[in-house]
Design a protein around this motif. Structure first.
Motif, PDB file in Angstrom:
ATOM      1  N   ASP A  16     -11.912  43.453   5.138  1.00 44.26           N
ATOM      2  CA  ASP A  16     -11.783  42.343   6.088  1.00 44.26           C
ATOM      3  C   ASP A  16     -11.690  42.843   7.524  1.00 44.26           C
ATOM      4  OD1 ASP A  16     -11.912  40.456   4.111  1.00 44.26           O
ATOM      5  OD2 ASP A  16      -9.767  40.024   4.083  1.00 44.26           O
ATOM      6  N   CYS A  20     -14.443  41.909  10.371  1.00 43.02           N
ATOM      7  CA  CYS A  20     -14.091  41.273  11.635  1.00 43.02           C
ATOM      8  C   CYS A  20     -14.611  42.112  12.808  1.00 43.02           C
ATOM      9  CB  CYS A  20     -12.568  41.095  11.730  1.00 43.02           C
ATOM     10  SG  CYS A  20     -12.028  40.177  13.177  1.00 43.02           S
ATOM     11  N   ARG A  34     -11.414  43.373  19.815  1.00 41.32           N
ATOM     12  CA  ARG A  34     -11.752  43.469  18.387  1.00 41.32           C
ATOM     13  C   ARG A  34     -10.535  43.907  17.577  1.00 41.32           C
ATOM     14  NH1 ARG A  34     -16.259  46.776  20.149  1.00 41.32           N
ATOM     15  NH2 ARG A  34     -15.442  48.435  18.799  1.00 41.32           N
ATOM     16  N   SER A  38      -8.809  41.632  14.672  1.00 44.12           N
ATOM     17  CA  SER A  38      -8.736  42.097  13.281  1.00 44.12           C
ATOM     18  C   SER A  38      -7.286  42.201  12.811  1.00 44.12           C
ATOM     19  CB  SER A  38      -9.478  43.415  13.097  1.00 44.12           C
ATOM     20  OG  SER A  38      -8.850  44.464  13.778  1.00 44.12           O
ATOM     21  N   THR A  41      -6.094  38.478  12.141  1.00 43.36           N
ATOM     22  CA  THR A  41      -6.645  37.886  10.921  1.00 43.36           C
ATOM     23  C   THR A  41      -6.003  38.492   9.684  1.00 43.36           C
ATOM     24  OG1 THR A  41      -8.538  39.410  10.969  1.00 43.36           O
ATOM     25  CG2 THR A  41      -8.862  37.220  11.923  1.00 43.36           C
ATOM     26  N   ASP A  57     -15.013  34.269   9.602  1.00 44.60           N
ATOM     27  CA  ASP A  57     -15.789  34.575  10.805  1.00 44.60           C
ATOM     28  C   ASP A  57     -15.235  33.801  12.005  1.00 44.60           C
ATOM     29  OD1 ASP A  57     -17.291  35.937   8.955  1.00 44.60           O
ATOM     30  OD2 ASP A  57     -19.112  34.743   9.225  1.00 44.60           O
ATOM     31  N   CYS A  60     -11.948  35.331  13.290  1.00 43.29           N
ATOM     32  CA  CYS A  60     -12.169  36.532  14.104  1.00 43.29           C
ATOM     33  C   CYS A  60     -12.580  36.152  15.525  1.00 43.29           C
ATOM     34  CB  CYS A  60     -13.252  37.404  13.485  1.00 43.29           C
ATOM     35  SG  CYS A  60     -12.794  38.137  11.925  1.00 43.29           S
TER      36      CYS A  60
END
Length: 109
Positions: A16, A20, A34, A38, A41, A57, A60
């Motif tokens: 996952d 992401c 990013r 990540s 999430t 999606d 993210c």
């Protein structure tokens, strides 16, 4: 099973995080953003994103918008939002996504 810093880490958790990161790299999002997305999430229950906000999606992208912008209105006009709108493979309503993430998690970035 994969190991990270001596601790056992679930394989789906690693997948996952990589997914992401890949989604956001495709949108040319900066590395700190990013990483934040990540991590978020991985930490929270994503069921709120499933029905109307693009699922994993969307989550993210939502946390990337939250990290980079101060308001939903600013996020809706962002470079990330315009890139999401241009992509055919991402069936996400960015305006609704921004409203949702800022309404629910707005002060947490």
């Amino acid at each position: 099973m994969e190991y990270e810093k001596g601790l056992r880490v679930r394989q789906d958790f690693v997948i996952d995080r990589k997914r992401c990161d890949a989604i956001l790299q495709g949108l040319d999002v900066r590395k700190p953003t990013r990483k934040y997305a990540s991590n978020r999430t991985a930490e929270i229950d994503l069921r709120g994103f499933n029905s109307h906000h693009g699922g994993f999606d969307g989550a993210c992208i939502a946390f990337a918008l939250l990290y980079e912008h101060e308001s939903a209105e600013q996020a809706k006009k962002s470079r990330i939002a315009s890139q999401v709108d241009e992509r055919d493979d991402l069936d996400i309503d960015v305006d609704a996504l921004a409203d949702y993430v800022f309404g629910k998690y707005g002060g947490e970035a």
